[in-house]
Enzyme design. Sequence first.
Site, PDB file in Angstrom:
ATOM      1  N   TYR A 101      14.151  -3.937  13.430  1.00 58.05           N
ATOM      2  CA  TYR A 101      14.442  -3.191  12.951  1.00 58.05           C
ATOM      3  C   TYR A 101      13.904  -2.174  11.858  1.00 58.05           C
ATOM      4  CZ  TYR A 101      15.914  -2.454   7.749  1.00 58.05           C
ATOM      5  OH  TYR A 101      16.500  -1.484   6.516  1.00 58.05           O
ATOM      6  N   GLU A 189      17.327   5.513   9.380  1.00 61.38           N
ATOM      7  CA  GLU A 189      17.417   3.215   9.536  1.00 61.38           C
ATOM      8  C   GLU A 189      17.753   2.917  11.038  1.00 61.38           C
ATOM      9  OE1 GLU A 189      18.690   0.501   6.864  1.00 61.38           O
ATOM     10  OE2 GLU A 189      20.513   0.253   8.643  1.00 61.38           O
TER      11      GLU A 189
END
Length: 381
Positions: A101, A189
């Site tokens: 992530y 993101e």
Amino acid sequence: MDLFEYQGKKFFSAYGIPTSEGDVTENVEEAVSIARRVGFPAVVKAQVQVGGRGKAGGIRLVGTEDEAREAASAILGMDIKGHLVRRVWIEHASDIAKEYYVSVTLDRGAKDHLIMVSSQGGVEIEEVAASNPDAIKRLHVNPIDGLKEAEAKKIVVEAAIDEAAQAGVVDVLLKLYRAYVEGDADLVEINPLILTTSGKVHALDAKVTLDDNAAFRHPEWDEFRATQELDGREKLAKEKHLNYIGLEGSVGIIANGAGLAMSTLDVVNQVGGKAANFLDLGGGAGADVMAAALEVINTDENVRSVLINVFGGITRCDQVAKGIVDALSRVDIKSPLVVRLDGTNAQEGRKILEDFKSEKVVVEATMIGAARRAVELAGKE
């Protein structure tokens, strides 16, 4: 402005961030054609601006044309958390060794950009934060200094990214930061950012929120804006040039200034209620603006009361009160109004509203008192 995954991947590609080869369509047979072109196995992914697509059946792995046709037919038109699937993205399936992530956003409290990296990608970051907060490493970056390669390497190592992926993740992180700054984003993101079995690092998903205030610098955003899906309230608010965000509560909120509007939402929550919206009048609260605000809130069937919270600085409370009175003659208000005025000419404003006090118009002296009254009225049948 929130982008769909396929738009986010196009945005990332412009900054050299590697993504999976694929294409988007609204047509079942074209989906089959794309799957054939990118090669099997392929993945058919619902394009909606909400999480949980996989759990809802909106992401399917297919190995043949018949499977691609079946998947596209099932996903197109699907309802995922209230979002209708109008498009699917089809890409070649990746051989995943590890999932990570990475993200960049603004930390308003610190007044710095915030980079987050975790070796636990593939699940919602909120779940990771709740179950294992130490798995998320954070780095604040001064906007003037920018992100240095040494800093990127340091946070990647601290996040326990596998050695085989570290160079690739650092490269992506530097490009992601550049995309965030130069692309005028509020959030970029990648979840998951993957390491493939062949040792390559690339973005398997893309979440991008662009700063509408920077739209004048980006004519290329017009194609993104054309696909934006607003609910009826937000569409009407946009037409009336109001700063509005629809929520799911029963207390409508009208305030002047984003900070006061946010505080009002917090106080309503504090006294046991739930806000139906965020609505910032900005610097003007005259009759036209107030009528437009009440009209937008009036379209929300969940609203059971409306809290008007105005602090007069440059804006005079007596003018706000006149605006409310005038707006009441223009808009057939379905829900009771609770009005709190404070600041410049607040006493004069309250005096103007005195003649209009009723079950439909309630005046409160304090913010907490107004919030309690609005929540009480919203709870009545």
